[in-house]
Design a protein around this motif. Structure first.
Motif, short mmCIF file in Angstrom:
data_model
loop_
_atom_site.label_atom_id
_atom_site.label_comp_id
_atom_site.label_asym_id
_atom_site.label_seq_id
_atom_site.Cartn_x
_atom_site.Cartn_y
_atom_site.Cartn_z
N HIS A 15 0.88 -1.18 0.00
CA HIS A 15 0.00 0.00 0.00
C HIS A 15 0.92 1.23 0.00
O HIS A 15 2.07 1.14 0.43
N CYS A 17 1.25 3.47 2.02
CA CYS A 17 1.79 3.73 3.36
C CYS A 17 2.97 2.80 3.67
O CYS A 17 3.65 3.00 4.68
N GLU A 19 2.82 -0.76 3.84
CA GLU A 19 2.43 -2.05 4.41
C GLU A 19 1.87 -2.96 3.33
O GLU A 19 1.18 -2.51 2.42
N TRP A 22 -2.93 -7.21 4.73
CA TRP A 22 -4.31 -6.77 4.59
C TRP A 22 -5.24 -7.73 5.31
O TRP A 22 -5.05 -8.95 5.28
N LYS A 34 -8.64 -4.23 4.30
CA LYS A 34 -8.27 -3.17 5.24
C LYS A 34 -6.77 -3.24 5.47
O LYS A 34 -6.25 -4.29 5.87
N CYS A 35 -6.08 -2.14 5.24
CA CYS A 35 -4.64 -2.07 5.47
C CYS A 35 -4.36 -2.21 6.97
O CYS A 35 -5.02 -1.56 7.79
N ASN A 37 -1.72 -1.24 8.54
CA ASN A 37 -0.91 -0.15 9.07
C ASN A 37 -1.75 1.13 9.27
O ASN A 37 -1.83 1.63 10.38
N CYS A 38 -2.38 1.60 8.20
CA CYS A 38 -3.10 2.88 8.28
C CYS A 38 -4.61 2.72 8.47
O CYS A 38 -5.29 3.68 8.78
N GLY A 39 -5.15 1.52 8.25
CA GLY A 39 -6.57 1.28 8.46
C GLY A 39 -7.46 1.64 7.28
O GLY A 39 -8.67 1.51 7.36
N ARG A 40 -6.90 2.08 6.17
CA ARG A 40 -7.70 2.44 5.00
C ARG A 40 -8.31 1.19 4.39
O ARG A 40 -7.69 0.15 4.34
#
Length: 57
Positions: A15, A17, A19, A22, A34-35, A37-40
């Motif tokens: 991603h 960011c 990471e 997922w 959902k990532c 690391n960042c939660g996106r």
């Protein structure tokens, strides 16, 4: 491939960011990922997930 909701997978490309881990939130013709690391959250076609899938964590 047999994917289920709640599994954590590793993808080939990271991603933006940085990471590449997922969490699977939805399975079907499209996957909601959902990532870790960042939660996106992103929607990705099944074909693309199966192509870039590297392994389960």
């Amino acid at each position: 491939m047999d994917f289920s909701v709640g599994q954590t997978i590793k993808m080939k490309k990271p991603h933006p960011c940085g990471e590449n881990r997922w969490e699977i939130l939805r399975v079907g013709m499209d996957f909601r990922l959902k990532c870790q690391n960042c939660g996106r959250q992103v929607m990705v076609p099944r074909k693309l997930v199966e192509k870039n899938f590297k392994g389960f964590l």
